[in-house]
Design a protein around this motif. Structure first.
Motif, PDB file in Angstrom:
ATOM      1  N   GLY A 202       0.812  -1.220   0.000  1.00 58.78           N
ATOM      2  CA  GLY A 202       0.000   0.000   0.000  1.00 58.78           C
ATOM      3  C   GLY A 202       0.841   1.264   0.000  1.00 58.78           C
ATOM      4  O   GLY A 202       2.053   1.238   0.217  1.00 58.78           O
ATOM      5  N   SER A 203       0.179   2.394  -0.237  1.00 60.43           N
ATOM      6  CA  SER A 203       0.865   3.680  -0.401  1.00 60.43           C
ATOM      7  C   SER A 203       1.530   4.166   0.877  1.00 60.43           C
ATOM      8  O   SER A 203       2.611   4.748   0.848  1.00 60.43           O
ATOM      9  N   GLU A 204       0.883   3.926   2.022  1.00 59.09           N
ATOM     10  CA  GLU A 204       1.447   4.389   3.292  1.00 59.09           C
ATOM     11  C   GLU A 204       2.752   3.667   3.610  1.00 59.09           C
ATOM     12  O   GLU A 204       3.748   4.284   4.013  1.00 59.09           O
ATOM     13  N   ALA A 205       2.778   2.363   3.410  1.00 62.48           N
ATOM     14  CA  ALA A 205       3.993   1.580   3.642  1.00 62.48           C
ATOM     15  C   ALA A 205       5.082   1.981   2.651  1.00 62.48           C
ATOM     16  O   ALA A 205       6.271   2.027   2.996  1.00 62.48           O
ATOM     17  N   SER A 206       4.688   2.281   1.425  1.00 63.86           N
ATOM     18  CA  SER A 206       5.637   2.693   0.401  1.00 63.86           C
ATOM     19  C   SER A 206       6.324   4.001   0.793  1.00 63.86           C
ATOM     20  O   SER A 206       7.547   4.140   0.683  1.00 63.86           O
ATOM     21  N   ALA A 207       5.517   4.971   1.286  1.00 65.40           N
ATOM     22  CA  ALA A 207       6.066   6.271   1.698  1.00 65.40           C
ATOM     23  C   ALA A 207       7.027   6.107   2.870  1.00 65.40           C
ATOM     24  O   ALA A 207       8.080   6.750   2.919  1.00 65.40           O
ATOM     25  N   THR A 208       6.676   5.234   3.809  1.00 65.55           N
ATOM     26  CA  THR A 208       7.534   4.985   4.975  1.00 65.55           C
ATOM     27  C   THR A 208       8.832   4.306   4.565  1.00 65.55           C
ATOM     28  O   THR A 208       9.922   4.677   5.007  1.00 65.55           O
ATOM     29  N   PHE A 209       8.721   3.312   3.688  1.00 66.06           N
ATOM     30  CA  PHE A 209       9.892   2.564   3.221  1.00 66.06           C
ATOM     31  C   PHE A 209      10.862   3.461   2.469  1.00 66.06           C
ATOM     32  O   PHE A 209      12.085   3.372   2.657  1.00 66.06           O
TER      33      PHE A 209
END
Length: 277
Positions: A202-209
């Protein structure tokens, strides 16, 4: 330490291409002052960039470090060319024969990277200070001194990026291929890895990663300042939207870049140590 730094500066200054690139790099940094001269006067439309508040303290620290950060590619060419010349001219082998250890060789390169990052930061500080004192509506000492954390972030951004370029120069040996690898890595980070994590988590995990990847973490040290313009925020407000962006410099972001800097310098040394020259 000074001896190692002196050796590197002699090498760079005696290389015509490096000399031209270094002078061009600092000339372009100085050209930020030309932004104050941009003026449009077309009939009833009058626009003078110096009157838009972009040189106001403390905003100027944010704007100028962000603009200067985009010019770091000029010095990236110097860094990778510096390593390519060591291999092509066989000066690295000669230095080691003359008694310079591999650890001292890497230390001399890191000192060069550190020194140019520091000089560049001081240069941007002086240019920004002069522009601000001339054009800023606010010249109180407390206001001038606020926002200096962007200069700290700028220094670590350059230090991390140039350390990465140093590692690529040692890894690939040829400047053109090293710069090509830099472009490929940028694409891997911003296209392949970003999309892969977004697809899987998902987008939230992508931004964090993404915050923990080398180039992205360096970029995150200084967020874009354009949306801080009152004119931009006014247009967005008229559209019924609003900005909710964090422009601050955070310690954990600096720490991530410092970790990558240490990793790149260590990998440079480990690679050189194992390589048969």
């Amino acid at each position: 330490m000074l001896r190692l730094l002196q050796i590197e500066f002699i090498k760079l200054w005696n290389n015509r291409a490096s000399k031209i690139l270094i002078i061009s790099y600092f000339t372009l940094l100085l050209c930020m002052a030309l932004l104050a001269a941009i003026k449009f006067d077309i009939g009833p439309v009058k626009f003078h960039i110096a009157d838009q508040g972009v040189f106001n303290f403390p905003y100027i620290w944010h704007l100028n470090t962000w603009i200067a950060g985009g010019l770091k590619l000029f010095f990236a060419i110097v860094i990778v060319s510096m390593m390519a010349n060591e291999y092509s001219n066989k000066t690295i082998k000669q230095n080691l024969i003359d008694g310079l250890s591999k650890k001292e060789f890497i230390a001399s390169k890191f000192l060069t990277v550190f020194t140019f990052s520091l000089i560049s930061t001081l240069f941007v500080f002086l240019v920004s200070l002069v522009l601000g004192l001339i054009y800023s509506d606010y010249t109180e000492i407390s206001i001038i001194l606020s926002g200096l954390e962007y200069l700290v972030a700028y220094f670590f951004k350059l230090l991390g990026f140039f350390s990465f370029c140093l590692f690529l120069g040692i890894l690939v040996k040829r400047s053109a291929f090293a710069l090509g690898f830099l472009i490929v890595w940028f694409a891997i980070e911003n296209l392949a890895l970003r999309f892969l994590v977004w697809w899987l988590a998902g987008s939230e995990a992508s931004a964090t990663f993404m915050k923990y990847l080398p180039l992205e973490s360096m970029s995150n040290l200084i967020k874009e300042p354009v949306s801080r313009f009152k004119a931009v925020q006014s247009v967005v407000a008229q559209m019924g939207e609003e900005f909710n962006k964090d422009y601050n410099v955070h310690f954990h972001e600096i720490l991530i870049v410092l970790c990558w800097t240490a990793i790149f310098i260590y990998l440079s040394y480990a690679l050189l140590k194992r390589r048969d020259l």
